[in-house]
Design a protein around this motif. Structure first.
Motif, mmCIF file in Angstrom:
data_model
loop_
_atom_site.group_PDB
_atom_site.id
_atom_site.type_symbol
_atom_site.label_atom_id
_atom_site.label_comp_id
_atom_site.label_asym_id
_atom_site.label_seq_id
_atom_site.Cartn_x
_atom_site.Cartn_y
_atom_site.Cartn_z
ATOM 1 N N ILE A 43 -4.611 4.445 11.735
ATOM 2 C CA ILE A 43 -3.796 3.308 12.066
ATOM 3 C C ILE A 43 -3.244 2.738 11.060
ATOM 4 O O ILE A 43 -4.020 2.308 10.024
ATOM 5 C CB ILE A 43 -4.467 2.551 12.947
ATOM 6 N N PHE A 44 -1.884 2.439 10.903
ATOM 7 C CA PHE A 44 -1.128 1.431 9.764
ATOM 8 C C PHE A 44 -0.924 0.152 10.535
ATOM 9 O O PHE A 44 0.032 0.304 11.633
ATOM 10 C CB PHE A 44 -0.030 2.294 9.169
ATOM 11 N N ILE A 45 -1.279 -0.796 10.033
ATOM 12 C CA ILE A 45 -0.705 -2.144 10.365
ATOM 13 C C ILE A 45 0.311 -2.533 9.262
ATOM 14 O O ILE A 45 -0.123 -2.810 8.119
ATOM 15 C CB ILE A 45 -1.991 -3.159 10.558
ATOM 16 N N ILE A 46 1.488 -2.749 9.636
ATOM 17 C CA ILE A 46 2.389 -3.023 8.417
ATOM 18 C C ILE A 46 3.296 -4.168 9.143
ATOM 19 O O ILE A 46 3.164 -4.573 10.083
ATOM 20 C CB ILE A 46 3.387 -1.742 8.226
ATOM 21 N N GLY A 47 3.684 -4.842 7.723
ATOM 22 C CA GLY A 47 4.714 -6.065 8.199
ATOM 23 C C GLY A 47 5.197 -6.474 6.669
ATOM 24 O O GLY A 47 4.738 -6.056 5.772
ATOM 25 N N ALA A 48 5.943 -7.436 6.818
ATOM 26 C CA ALA A 48 6.662 -8.191 5.514
ATOM 27 C C ALA A 48 5.414 -9.003 5.025
ATOM 28 O O ALA A 48 4.572 -9.185 5.478
ATOM 29 C CB ALA A 48 7.657 -9.129 6.136
ATOM 30 N N ASN A 49 5.788 -8.998 3.326
ATOM 31 C CA ASN A 49 5.225 -9.969 2.745
ATOM 32 C C ASN A 49 4.750 -11.499 3.514
ATOM 33 O O ASN A 49 5.672 -12.145 3.836
ATOM 34 C CB ASN A 49 5.292 -10.326 1.494
ATOM 35 N N GLY A 50 3.499 -11.893 3.367
ATOM 36 C CA GLY A 50 3.112 -13.224 3.922
ATOM 37 C C GLY A 50 3.280 -13.631 5.321
ATOM 38 O O GLY A 50 3.154 -14.548 5.800
ATOM 39 N N ILE A 108 5.667 6.275 -1.233
ATOM 40 C CA ILE A 108 5.358 7.456 -0.303
ATOM 41 C C ILE A 108 4.200 8.262 -0.861
ATOM 42 O O ILE A 108 3.403 8.474 -0.174
ATOM 43 C CB ILE A 108 6.426 8.623 -0.453
ATOM 44 N N SER A 109 3.926 8.330 -2.172
ATOM 45 C CA SER A 109 2.696 8.909 -2.546
ATOM 46 C C SER A 109 1.400 8.333 -2.021
ATOM 47 O O SER A 109 0.529 8.946 -1.799
ATOM 48 C CB SER A 109 2.669 9.051 -4.141
ATOM 49 N N GLU A 110 1.545 6.959 -2.548
ATOM 50 C CA GLU A 110 0.256 6.083 -1.668
ATOM 51 C C GLU A 110 0.141 6.163 -0.224
ATOM 52 O O GLU A 110 -0.893 6.306 0.106
ATOM 53 C CB GLU A 110 0.504 4.556 -2.036
ATOM 54 N N THR A 111 1.220 6.389 0.475
ATOM 55 C CA THR A 111 0.938 6.615 1.937
ATOM 56 C C THR A 111 0.527 7.983 2.357
ATOM 57 O O THR A 111 -0.478 8.114 3.080
ATOM 58 C CB THR A 111 2.472 6.745 2.865
ATOM 59 N N GLN A 112 0.808 8.960 1.596
ATOM 60 C CA GLN A 112 0.330 10.130 1.698
ATOM 61 C C GLN A 112 -1.387 10.219 1.468
ATOM 62 O O GLN A 112 -2.407 10.684 1.995
ATOM 63 C CB GLN A 112 0.856 11.279 0.899
ATOM 64 N N TYR A 113 -1.560 9.636 0.378
ATOM 65 C CA TYR A 113 -2.952 9.208 -0.099
ATOM 66 C C TYR A 113 -3.842 8.626 0.974
ATOM 67 O O TYR A 113 -4.824 9.393 1.523
ATOM 68 C CB TYR A 113 -3.082 8.248 -1.120
ATOM 69 N N TRP A 114 -3.210 7.639 1.312
ATOM 70 C CA TRP A 114 -4.005 6.847 2.677
ATOM 71 C C TRP A 114 -4.211 7.765 4.029
ATOM 72 O O TRP A 114 -5.236 7.636 4.607
ATOM 73 C CB TRP A 114 -3.410 5.737 3.061
ATOM 74 N N ILE A 115 -3.150 8.513 4.298
ATOM 75 C CA ILE A 115 -3.231 9.440 5.350
ATOM 76 C C ILE A 115 -4.220 10.596 5.094
ATOM 77 O O ILE A 115 -5.043 10.748 5.972
ATOM 78 C CB ILE A 115 -1.823 10.104 5.736
#
Length: 79
Positions: free
Chosen positions: A6-13, A52-59
């Motif tokens: 699960i990714f929880i995403i949002g803008a800074n702050g 993109i690379s970091e996203t692939q790492y976390w996946i």
């Protein structure tokens, strides 16, 4: 419940880290693993390719955990 990534995403702050800290108090460490997307560090030249690379790492981390029955939740910035 089957394990998930699960990714929880949002803008800074907006409070992702605050939410992560509160969620961590509620979940059992045996069944869940929580991470900050940037916990491995962010290079000065971080760009779309790095993200993109970091996203692939976390996946891949999440998928490895999922095979062990552990749900992985990653909290991070999104544009």
């Amino acid at each position: 419940m089957s394990a998930k990534v699960i990714f929880i995403i949002g803008a800074n702050g907006v409070g992702k880290t605050t939410v992560m800290n509160e969620v961590q108090k509620l979940l059992t460490r045996a069944d869940f693993e929580l991470h900050d997307f940037d916990e491995r560090g962010v290079p000065d030249n971080a760009d779309k390719t790095w993200r993109i690379s970091e996203t692939q790492y976390w996946i891949s981390v999440g998928e490895s955990n999922r095979e062990k029955g552990i749900t992985t939740i990653i909290f991070g910035f999104a544009k």
